[in-house]
Scaffold this active site. Sequence first.
Site, PDB file in Angstrom:
ATOM      1  N   ASP A  61      38.183  -0.374  -5.228  1.00 43.03           N
ATOM      2  CA  ASP A  61      38.724   0.210  -4.838  1.00 43.03           C
ATOM      3  C   ASP A  61      39.496   1.652  -6.079  1.00 43.03           C
ATOM      4  O   ASP A  61      40.242   0.971  -6.708  1.00 43.03           O
ATOM      5  CB  ASP A  61      40.230  -0.441  -4.579  1.00 43.03           C
ATOM      6  CG  ASP A  61      41.024   1.255  -3.677  1.00 43.03           C
ATOM      7  OD1 ASP A  61      40.654   2.220  -4.058  1.00 43.03           O
ATOM      8  OD2 ASP A  61      41.933   0.860  -2.984  1.00 43.03           O
ATOM      9  N   TYR A 152      40.294  17.828   1.457  1.00 49.59           N
ATOM     10  CA  TYR A 152      38.421  17.475   1.097  1.00 49.59           C
ATOM     11  C   TYR A 152      38.397  18.837  -0.204  1.00 49.59           C
ATOM     12  O   TYR A 152      37.599  18.828  -0.962  1.00 49.59           O
ATOM     13  CB  TYR A 152      37.597  16.750   1.881  1.00 49.59           C
ATOM     14  CG  TYR A 152      35.989  16.767   1.441  1.00 49.59           C
ATOM     15  CD1 TYR A 152      35.313  15.482   1.016  1.00 49.59           C
ATOM     16  CD2 TYR A 152      34.720  17.947   1.468  1.00 49.59           C
ATOM     17  CE1 TYR A 152      33.986  14.946   0.655  1.00 49.59           C
ATOM     18  CE2 TYR A 152      33.501  17.042   1.059  1.00 49.59           C
ATOM     19  CZ  TYR A 152      33.204  16.166   0.825  1.00 49.59           C
ATOM     20  OH  TYR A 152      31.607  15.642   0.839  1.00 49.59           O
ATOM     21  N   LYS A 156      37.272  18.305  -3.502  1.00 48.70           N
ATOM     22  CA  LYS A 156      36.092  18.653  -4.585  1.00 48.70           C
ATOM     23  C   LYS A 156      36.809  19.815  -4.773  1.00 48.70           C
ATOM     24  O   LYS A 156      35.732  19.907  -6.551  1.00 48.70           O
ATOM     25  CB  LYS A 156      35.289  19.509  -3.367  1.00 48.70           C
ATOM     26  CG  LYS A 156      34.792  17.906  -2.758  1.00 48.70           C
ATOM     27  CD  LYS A 156      34.494  17.076  -3.730  1.00 48.70           C
ATOM     28  CE  LYS A 156      33.304  16.186  -2.401  1.00 48.70           C
ATOM     29  NZ  LYS A 156      33.173  14.980  -3.941  1.00 48.70           N
TER      30      LYS A 156
END
Length: 251
Positions: A61, A152, A156
């Site tokens: 992980d 997201y 990013k």
Amino acid sequence: MSTRRTAIVTGAARGIGAAVAKRLAADGFAVAVLDLDEAACKPVVEDIRSGGGDALAVGADVSDETAVEAAVARVAQELGAPTVLVNNAGIVRDNLLFKMASDDWDAVTNVHLRGAFLMSRAVQRHMTEQRWGRIVNLSSTSALGNRGQANYSAAKAGLQGFTKTLAIELGKFGVTANAVAPGFIETDMTAAAAERMGMSFEDFKASGAAQVPLGRTGRPEDIAHTVSFFASEGAGFVSGQVLYVAGGPCD
């Protein structure tokens, strides 16, 4: 290359990560295929080995500090000191801001941002010792903003700032850091997005292609080619860059 080098690709059990792992193996790197489920990495490893390459399946992980340190130590021991790192691991938990759960924000930023930080910190010591290294972070056109992807998009965009800072800090050790920002790429993740929207994947791809100047959607191999360049000897004077691979210009 005259001396075999070792690469780690995260999120490499499928999609873009698998394509990148296979391409780097074809380029002559020994490749650690890292994903959350080690068993899921084995088909990629077997594919690389069947082609004459050297690969290792690693389960970890990337948001877990202890797991990351153990994984990198294992790669160094079994394949050699890793001097190429591709931070590709990622998840989506899309929703509009007013409906987005805090856990979904944390899950996405933990994998993308914390994961890239932990992996880069663990691997950089091998790169600085070797006085050579390549870090490639997977960003996205969503970094420019995308409805329903506040988590997201933020992750990013954060990766782009992270990339530029790594380029500044690690340059004196012969280490480059660059980011690849894909547009619409045909993967399980985009297929899942189509399903959530109640569309067939073919219709979803057609809709995406209509927005792309080149008239098609991207494939994982398109991104693998770009990562291959950034990881190469020839890209030794390219650092701190974000390259959009989206079939056309991005703002």
